[in-house]
Design a protein around this motif. Sequence first.
Motif, PDB file in Angstrom:
ATOM      1  N   ALA A 288       0.848  -1.196   0.000  1.00 57.89           N
ATOM      2  CA  ALA A 288       0.000   0.000   0.000  1.00 57.89           C
ATOM      3  C   ALA A 288       0.882   1.244   0.000  1.00 57.89           C
ATOM      4  CB  ALA A 288      -0.904   0.005   1.227  1.00 57.89           C
ATOM      5  N   PRO A 289       0.497   2.267  -0.741  1.00 60.06           N
ATOM      6  CA  PRO A 289       1.304   3.478  -0.744  1.00 60.06           C
ATOM      7  C   PRO A 289       1.270   4.151   0.611  1.00 60.06           C
ATOM      8  CG  PRO A 289      -0.726   3.838  -1.950  1.00 60.06           C
ATOM      9  CD  PRO A 289      -0.684   2.387  -1.565  1.00 60.06           C
ATOM     10  N   GLY A 290       2.368   4.721   0.967  1.00 52.16           N
ATOM     11  CA  GLY A 290       2.473   5.469   2.199  1.00 52.16           C
ATOM     12  C   GLY A 290       2.630   6.932   1.871  1.00 52.16           C
ATOM     13  N   THR A 291       3.776   7.468   2.204  1.00 49.88           N
ATOM     14  CA  THR A 291       3.985   8.897   1.993  1.00 49.88           C
ATOM     15  C   THR A 291       5.340   9.173   1.358  1.00 49.88           C
ATOM     16  OG1 THR A 291       4.948   9.132   4.210  1.00 49.88           O
ATOM     17  CG2 THR A 291       2.570   9.525   3.989  1.00 49.88           C
ATOM     18  N   LEU A 292       5.431  10.331   0.768  1.00 48.36           N
ATOM     19  CA  LEU A 292       6.693  10.901   0.308  1.00 48.36           C
ATOM     20  C   LEU A 292       6.899  12.151   1.144  1.00 48.36           C
ATOM     21  CD1 LEU A 292       6.171  10.745  -3.568  1.00 48.36           C
ATOM     22  CD2 LEU A 292       7.476   9.157  -2.165  1.00 48.36           C
ATOM     23  N   SER A 293       8.132  12.433   1.534  1.00 52.68           N
ATOM     24  CA  SER A 293       8.364  13.613   2.375  1.00 52.68           C
ATOM     25  C   SER A 293       8.284  14.909   1.584  1.00 52.68           C
ATOM     26  CB  SER A 293       9.710  13.506   3.095  1.00 52.68           C
ATOM     27  OG  SER A 293      10.769  13.432   2.166  1.00 52.68           O
TER      28      SER A 293
ATOM     29  N   GLN B  52      18.354  16.120  -3.974  1.00 57.36           N
ATOM     30  CA  GLN B  52      17.593  16.267  -2.734  1.00 57.36           C
ATOM     31  C   GLN B  52      17.316  14.877  -2.180  1.00 57.36           C
ATOM     32  OE1 GLN B  52      13.871  18.298  -3.307  1.00 57.36           O
ATOM     33  NE2 GLN B  52      13.119  17.828  -1.263  1.00 57.36           N
ATOM     34  N   THR B  53      17.405  14.713  -0.870  1.00 55.41           N
ATOM     35  CA  THR B  53      17.085  13.444  -0.231  1.00 55.41           C
ATOM     36  C   THR B  53      15.662  13.520   0.311  1.00 55.41           C
ATOM     37  OG1 THR B  53      19.396  13.087   0.388  1.00 55.41           O
ATOM     38  CG2 THR B  53      17.741  11.815   1.581  1.00 55.41           C
ATOM     39  N   ILE B  54      14.830  12.545  -0.087  1.00 51.26           N
ATOM     40  CA  ILE B  54      13.468  12.477   0.448  1.00 51.26           C
ATOM     41  C   ILE B  54      13.245  11.088   1.050  1.00 51.26           C
ATOM     42  CG2 ILE B  54      12.579  14.165  -1.197  1.00 51.26           C
ATOM     43  CD1 ILE B  54      11.134  11.843  -2.628  1.00 51.26           C
ATOM     44  N   THR B  55      12.241  11.006   1.927  1.00 48.69           N
ATOM     45  CA  THR B  55      11.882   9.750   2.571  1.00 48.69           C
ATOM     46  C   THR B  55      10.633   9.185   1.898  1.00 48.69           C
ATOM     47  OG1 THR B  55      12.774  10.548   4.657  1.00 48.69           O
ATOM     48  CG2 THR B  55      11.298   8.665   4.766  1.00 48.69           C
ATOM     49  N   VAL B  56      10.671   7.878   1.642  1.00 45.69           N
ATOM     50  CA  VAL B  56       9.564   7.149   1.026  1.00 45.69           C
ATOM     51  C   VAL B  56       9.170   6.050   2.009  1.00 45.69           C
ATOM     52  CG1 VAL B  56       8.853   5.809  -0.989  1.00 45.69           C
ATOM     53  CG2 VAL B  56      10.613   7.558  -1.230  1.00 45.69           C
ATOM     54  N   ASP B  57       7.867   5.864   2.242  1.00 38.98           N
ATOM     55  CA  ASP B  57       7.454   4.771   3.124  1.00 38.98           C
ATOM     56  C   ASP B  57       6.142   4.173   2.666  1.00 38.98           C
ATOM     57  OD1 ASP B  57       5.267   6.257   4.155  1.00 38.98           O
ATOM     58  OD2 ASP B  57       6.481   7.065   5.774  1.00 38.98           O
TER      59      ASP B  57
ATOM     60  N   LYS C  87       9.373  -4.157   8.231  1.00 37.19           N
ATOM     61  CA  LYS C  87       9.297  -4.553   9.636  1.00 37.19           C
ATOM     62  C   LYS C  87       8.269  -5.673   9.777  1.00 37.19           C
ATOM     63  CE  LYS C  87      10.396   0.110  11.084  1.00 37.19           C
ATOM     64  NZ  LYS C  87       9.897   1.340  11.683  1.00 37.19           N
ATOM     65  N   ALA C  88       8.177  -6.247  10.977  1.00 34.12           N
ATOM     66  CA  ALA C  88       7.213  -7.322  11.233  1.00 34.12           C
ATOM     67  C   ALA C  88       5.780  -6.864  10.953  1.00 34.12           C
ATOM     68  CB  ALA C  88       7.340  -7.811  12.671  1.00 34.12           C
ATOM     69  N   SER C  89       5.516  -5.574  11.128  1.00 32.15           N
ATOM     70  CA  SER C  89       4.178  -5.032  10.884  1.00 32.15           C
ATOM     71  C   SER C  89       3.859  -4.877   9.399  1.00 32.15           C
ATOM     72  CB  SER C  89       4.055  -3.663  11.555  1.00 32.15           C
ATOM     73  OG  SER C  89       4.956  -2.745  10.938  1.00 32.15           O
ATOM     74  N   GLY C  90       4.872  -5.034   8.538  1.00 34.40           N
ATOM     75  CA  GLY C  90       4.679  -4.844   7.108  1.00 34.40           C
ATOM     76  C   GLY C  90       4.945  -3.428   6.657  1.00 34.40           C
ATOM     77  N   SER C  91       5.353  -2.568   7.592  1.00 34.45           N
ATOM     78  CA  SER C  91       5.693  -1.193   7.207  1.00 34.45           C
ATOM     79  C   SER C  91       7.165  -1.122   6.813  1.00 34.45           C
ATOM     80  CB  SER C  91       5.400  -0.218   8.352  1.00 34.45           C
ATOM     81  OG  SER C  91       6.247  -0.481   9.453  1.00 34.45           O
ATOM     82  N   TRP C  92       7.501  -0.152   5.989  1.00 32.12           N
ATOM     83  CA  TRP C  92       8.871   0.014   5.508  1.00 32.12           C
ATOM     84  C   TRP C  92       9.135   1.497   5.264  1.00 32.12           C
ATOM     85  CZ3 TRP C  92       9.455   2.301   0.752  1.00 32.12           C
ATOM     86  CH2 TRP C  92       8.304   2.366  -0.028  1.00 32.12           C
ATOM     87  N   GLU C  93      10.422   1.849   5.190  1.00 31.56           N
ATOM     88  CA  GLU C  93      10.818   3.235   4.958  1.00 31.56           C
ATOM     89  C   GLU C  93      12.239   3.250   4.418  1.00 31.56           C
ATOM     90  OE1 GLU C  93      10.027   6.432   7.972  1.00 31.56           O
ATOM     91  OE2 GLU C  93      12.221   6.496   8.042  1.00 31.56           O
ATOM     92  N   CYS C  94      12.506   4.162   3.501  1.00 31.83           N
ATOM     93  CA  CYS C  94      13.878   4.355   3.035  1.00 31.83           C
ATOM     94  C   CYS C  94      14.037   5.768   2.481  1.00 31.83           C
ATOM     95  CB  CYS C  94      14.307   3.307   2.016  1.00 31.83           C
ATOM     96  SG  CYS C  94      13.561   3.454   0.402  1.00 31.83           S
ATOM     97  N   GLU C  95      15.273   6.182   2.338  1.00 29.65           N
ATOM     98  CA  GLU C  95      15.569   7.479   1.749  1.00 29.65           C
ATOM     99  C   GLU C  95      16.075   7.275   0.332  1.00 29.65           C
ATOM    100  OE1 GLU C  95      18.376   9.361   4.407  1.00 29.65           O
ATOM    101  OE2 GLU C  95      16.739  10.241   5.576  1.00 29.65           O
ATOM    102  N   ILE C  96      15.749   8.230  -0.532  1.00 30.46           N
ATOM    103  CA  ILE C  96      16.277   8.216  -1.897  1.00 30.46           C
ATOM    104  C   ILE C  96      16.831   9.594  -2.217  1.00 30.46           C
ATOM    105  CG2 ILE C  96      14.778   6.374  -2.756  1.00 30.46           C
ATOM    106  CD1 ILE C  96      13.040   8.588  -4.071  1.00 30.46           C
ATOM    107  N   ASP C  97      17.861   9.621  -3.042  1.00 30.54           N
ATOM    108  CA  ASP C  97      18.406  10.869  -3.562  1.00 30.54           C
ATOM    109  C   ASP C  97      17.836  11.080  -4.954  1.00 30.54           C
ATOM    110  OD1 ASP C  97      19.958  11.301  -1.284  1.00 30.54           O
ATOM    111  OD2 ASP C  97      21.638  10.157  -2.090  1.00 30.54           O
ATOM    112  N   ILE C  98      17.258  12.243  -5.183  1.00 29.39           N
ATOM    113  CA  ILE C  98      16.624  12.535  -6.471  1.00 29.39           C
ATOM    114  C   ILE C  98      17.706  12.600  -7.557  1.00 29.39           C
ATOM    115  CG2 ILE C  98      15.246  14.208  -7.771  1.00 29.39           C
ATOM    116  CD1 ILE C  98      13.717  12.699  -5.529  1.00 29.39           C
ATOM    117  N   PRO C  99      17.556  11.806  -8.616  1.00 28.02           N
ATOM    118  CA  PRO C  99      18.561  11.787  -9.693  1.00 28.02           C
ATOM    119  C   PRO C  99      18.342  12.950 -10.666  1.00 28.02           C
ATOM    120  CG  PRO C  99      16.826  10.227 -10.190  1.00 28.02           C
ATOM    121  CD  PRO C  99      16.500  10.820  -8.840  1.00 28.02           C
TER     122      PRO C  99
END
Length: 191
Positions: free
Chosen positions: A32-37, A45-50, A83-95
């Motif tokens: 399921a889509p989460g959020t973009l920072s 620019q570094t943004i967070t995706v989850d 994670k065990a809950s099925g949630s995830w998060e990572c950072e990406i650098d905009i190319p």
Amino acid sequence: KRKMNSKKAITLLVLATLIMSMLPLVPVKAIAPGTLSDFNVVYDQTITVDGTGVTAGATVEVYWDAVQPWDGEGGKLNSSKAKASGSWECEIDIPEGLIGDHYIWARDISTGDTIVFPMVTMDPSLDFDPSSGLPNDDVDVTGYGFGEELEITDFEWYNTITVAWEPITLSPSSPDTDELGTWTGSWDVPS
């Protein structure tokens, strides 16, 4: 040959149905889509995706514009473990990329489920090297997020002494952008 008694057949069918109804149901979840920072982005620019709904412990890969290995214009940017809950998060650098709309994708490697986030918009940006200097110092300038194969003909700076925008002469005088909207030039710091 033995024939099965119809009473036995019905009894077995009822028994099988009862046994099946007693088995626990395993919920099937889809990524399921989460959020973009941030939705308005610039190069580097570094943004967070989850997100949520991923298989516990599964690897989630995050992509720019295309679900594929990185090819210089689009593809995989980063990965994360759920994670065990099925949630995830990572950072990406905009190319590097052209001005305008781009897509960020996420894929649960264990199931192959893929989702696309709402569009992000690439805005132009400038990078100066060095970022400050004395009059007549040579400064390299790189522009990111412009249009494809354009000629940069107008470059100005805001002079805080004269309190006005003034033209700057670049070298080359009219740099061209490449297929990713990037261009380079240099200029002398004005007095």
